[in-house]
Write a protein that holds these residues in place. Sequence first.
Motif, PDB file in Angstrom:
ATOM      1  N   LEU A  35      43.818  36.091  24.977  1.00 25.37           N
ATOM      2  CA  LEU A  35      42.469  36.336  25.469  1.00 25.37           C
ATOM      3  C   LEU A  35      42.230  35.536  26.739  1.00 25.37           C
ATOM      4  O   LEU A  35      42.558  34.351  26.806  1.00 25.37           O
ATOM      5  CB  LEU A  35      41.456  35.907  24.401  1.00 25.37           C
ATOM      6  N   TYR A  36      41.663  36.210  27.774  1.00 26.31           N
ATOM      7  CA  TYR A  36      41.289  35.518  29.003  1.00 26.31           C
ATOM      8  C   TYR A  36      39.785  35.688  29.204  1.00 26.31           C
ATOM      9  O   TYR A  36      39.237  36.781  29.065  1.00 26.31           O
ATOM     10  CB  TYR A  36      42.033  36.094  30.205  1.00 26.31           C
ATOM     11  N   PHE A  37      39.109  34.555  29.555  1.00 22.31           N
ATOM     12  CA  PHE A  37      37.668  34.620  29.789  1.00 22.31           C
ATOM     13  C   PHE A  37      37.341  33.999  31.135  1.00 22.31           C
ATOM     14  O   PHE A  37      37.708  32.864  31.431  1.00 22.31           O
ATOM     15  CB  PHE A  37      36.907  33.862  28.699  1.00 22.31           C
ATOM     16  N   ALA A  38      36.661  34.781  31.971  1.00 22.99           N
ATOM     17  CA  ALA A  38      36.083  34.304  33.224  1.00 22.99           C
ATOM     18  C   ALA A  38      34.727  34.968  33.361  1.00 22.99           C
ATOM     19  O   ALA A  38      34.548  36.141  33.024  1.00 22.99           O
ATOM     20  CB  ALA A  38      36.977  34.649  34.406  1.00 22.99           C
TER      21      ALA A  38
ATOM     22  N   ALA B 240      38.575  40.037  33.070  1.00 23.15           N
ATOM     23  CA  ALA B 240      38.173  39.407  31.827  1.00 23.15           C
ATOM     24  C   ALA B 240      38.575  40.305  30.682  1.00 23.15           C
ATOM     25  O   ALA B 240      38.444  41.525  30.770  1.00 23.15           O
ATOM     26  CB  ALA B 240      36.673  39.170  31.817  1.00 23.15           C
ATOM     27  N   THR B 241      39.059  39.698  29.596  1.00 24.64           N
ATOM     28  CA  THR B 241      39.504  40.519  28.473  1.00 24.64           C
ATOM     29  C   THR B 241      38.696  40.266  27.228  1.00 24.64           C
ATOM     30  O   THR B 241      39.050  40.703  26.152  1.00 24.64           O
ATOM     31  CB  THR B 241      40.984  40.231  28.170  1.00 24.64           C
ATOM     32  N   ALA B 242      37.585  39.546  27.409  1.00 26.84           N
ATOM     33  CA  ALA B 242      36.778  39.247  26.230  1.00 26.84           C
ATOM     34  C   ALA B 242      36.153  40.498  25.638  1.00 26.84           C
ATOM     35  O   ALA B 242      35.772  40.511  24.479  1.00 26.84           O
ATOM     36  CB  ALA B 242      35.681  38.246  26.582  1.00 26.84           C
ATOM     37  N   ASP B 243      36.012  41.569  26.436  1.00 29.07           N
ATOM     38  CA  ASP B 243      35.370  42.768  25.926  1.00 29.07           C
ATOM     39  C   ASP B 243      36.391  43.816  25.521  1.00 29.07           C
ATOM     40  O   ASP B 243      36.078  44.985  25.367  1.00 29.07           O
ATOM     41  CB  ASP B 243      34.421  43.354  26.978  1.00 29.07           C
ATOM     42  N   ASN B 244      37.623  43.412  25.366  1.00 26.07           N
ATOM     43  CA  ASN B 244      38.677  44.350  24.978  1.00 26.07           C
ATOM     44  C   ASN B 244      38.309  44.980  23.643  1.00 26.07           C
ATOM     45  O   ASN B 244      38.128  44.294  22.641  1.00 26.07           O
ATOM     46  CB  ASN B 244      40.004  43.580  24.849  1.00 26.07           C
TER      47      ASN B 244
END
Length: 925
Positions: A702-705, A892-896
């Motif tokens: 997971l990547y968050f920006a 950003a992949t938080a909403d994957n």
Amino acid sequence: MKHVKVKRGKAFSLALAASLTAALGVPAIALAAEDVDPAVQVVEAQGASAASLSQNGLERSGEVAAAVDGVEYATLNEALAAATDGQTVKVLANTTMTTGRVDGISITLDLNGCTVEADNRAFNVVGGGRLTLDDTAGGGVLKVNKVGSTLSLGIVTGSKGSAVMKGGTLEVPEYGIYATNDDTGAYVSLQGGLIKAAYGICAIGNGTEHSAKVEVSGGEVQAGIFGFGTNGSKGNGGVDFVMTGGAITSIAEDAPALYLPAYYSTATITGGTITGGTGIEIRAGELTVSGDAQVSGIGPLESNPNGSGSTSSGAGIAIAQHATKQPINVTVSDNAKVVGTVALHESNPQKNDSEAIEQVKIAVTGGTLETSAPDAAQAVYSEDCTGFVAGGAFNTELPVAVLADGSAMLVNEEGSVSVMDEFDAVAGAGAFVEKDGKRVYYTTPAAAENANPGATEDIKVYAVEVSGQKFATLEEGIAAAKNGGTVTLLSDLGADQVSAGKDKYINIAEAGTKVTIDLAGHTITLDSADTISVSAPNVALTVKNGAIVNTNKDSYGLYTYATNDNITVMLEDLTLQTVDQAIGVQGLNSNQNVTLKNCNITCDTTAVYWPPKSGTLTIEDTSIEAKSGVTIKGGAVVVKGDTHIKATGEKKIPEDYYDGSPTGNLISTGAAIYVESGYNDRDISLDIQGGTFESEKGATVLYFAKEGESTTVSRDIAISGGTFVGEPPAAEFIVAGVGLQLDKDGNLVAVSAQLVPNADKVVDGVFTYDVASGKKITEADLLALVGMNVDAEKSGYTIKVDTANLAALNKAIGAKDMSATFDFAYTAVKDGAQVLADGDAVDPVTVTVKLTDSSKPAGGNGDGSAAAPGNGDTNAPSKDKVSKTPKGSMPATADNAVGVVGAVVLVGTAAAAAGAMALKRREQQ
């Protein structure tokens, strides 16, 4: 100790003294300095010439008694009278004799299996003469009968006479062989046979050194009182006793087998067996027991003063200075074995003054000394002497006062004791106990507990060892090894053995420390907020081969405190179990480098937190399990090998960045690996080369920006291998050509590797080559015709071509013979393996080479379309690395929203080892 009077030796010896002095002039063996010292006389019952016997003995009329060199004699008397120097008198029948005299010549009496009897005395040997007693047939006996009040003696020597016994039995009620003191050069040798007498062998010197000598190399003495003895009067000293074999036994439980009271005398025992009530009692002179000598005292332990005889029983070796106050020197060494109720017993029964006792010297440097009553006595007892045991083996602990300077006891779990150099004792010890100002060492804590029941508070357990030196705490060991040494654990450690201070954890607090902590298969158990703390710069620390468990509810594992740069930590073959964060470094620090290799790490929160300004975390072949796996906010992280990172927590989507404050709250995302932006003064790099990444409820990676964030520093996530169980990583993170792709449903799936002909060169499996240039085709040219649908280099594949037809092809090119075609088979191997596992296997491909000649206007192809290979412009798939390195625009992949899929395997190879670090809420950023 029980003290009772020793009666038997004294009473018997005084009677003998009186009789010998009055009747024969032969001094008794137990006379002390205060007794008379008569002139020695050798008195016979009948006068006789050299090598003659009285004719008054019983003669066997009509029978042959003996022979000399084949000449037979009716009586033994006649045979002895006829013998000359060097001859043997052979007994032919049981017979009798009277006292014989051997004067100035050497003869042998061969009993030849017969019995010869004499009254009161068998032989006098004088004038340098020698009598050898032998028994070539076996079973022969020279028997002396006691008649009246006269002393019974077997063989008496004087004026340099000597006696040698090689065989037969010499049976005498009182004295077996007696060497008197009228001159120097008296000699007795027991090489074989058996002496049965109250006193086996007695020797009297003339008061000067080396004036008499007794050697025992074989045979046996069975004595009613002393097996061998000397006399304590000043004028009777100077006897040398040497024993290399044989056996001397006293059957009296209150008398020694060897009694040594003589002035200026020595006893050297290197072999054989000595057994008596006491094995050996020395009251003056020198005694050396070494080699394979065996000495035993089997009587009850008793000691009493005696001015004219022995004092002790029950000792293997008894040392009791005589009333004569002569020097005593005793040495025990090598493989000698001494056994008794007390193996070695030194006492002062005469209550001699301190000046006299100072002349008593003892040295035990080897051998085995054992008490036969280990529950009631010690192997060594000394009333007066100290500091004399430097070596040897014992079956009980010794009084520490007897230990030589620099020597110490090492006791095993069975209670066996070895005395050795203290450095060696420490090297073999697991614990010690202070006793009377000295340390007694034990091989294990259990050995110390066995030897000191009820005194566990006195037992100090060794925790660690550094270069052979041992320490009671790990803290002391780290201080000793801080300049590049290794601290090795000796057992499992608790908090008090980690540190004697208030900080009960591993604390590296000195700048420049370089140390390895080898747990050696042991476990450290703690209950503290810290486990491994690094609070100094320029530190290199390795912890390996064991387990560390911290049960404190707030426990952290490894943590490097601010602000300490240039820290390198290797955790290898380590199980680390904490409640809170297991691995972490300070975000204010630079050049933080941590490697986790073949580790097993568990905790209840975020396992690894990695926020440094610079440095690399390498995780290789390591298992990590926590609610969140690895959280990254700075630096570089490399994951490879058979690593397994499992996150078990609830899935959470961050809304803001963690700012690093101690009171802040780092989100536990439930991801196996979570990369968070927010620190715009440092790069972030994640390189996943292999491993398994599992999230029970969240994303695997997971990547968050924050939306709209723009930064000039790098945010680089590159996945080139691995297995992902849970929400797959974003497609943008996958390195091109590694064999992964998203399927039509958005799941990350593995691509089957295939060999693919170069479409620019090969058409329908045929490569057409123009021979007009005359240039030969090489293996490299052939390899350029086929590539793969994945990046072969990154996926670990190597393309091979069968060149069996290459020579024939080039021959046809040279001849411009276009009549034949040539087939070449292509295969792919992975990581050097010829036979590939299911899922890795690649189907072979065949390319056919067809020749044409553009130089011919007719008859050839004429199209000139075939280009010579090897010109560098072939279009096989590129081997250049494809890497995603977004700058400020990382998605950003938080909403994957991709659903959870099964395990996804990335085709690729693992790179360098990598370590996992967890959140630490002590960061000041």
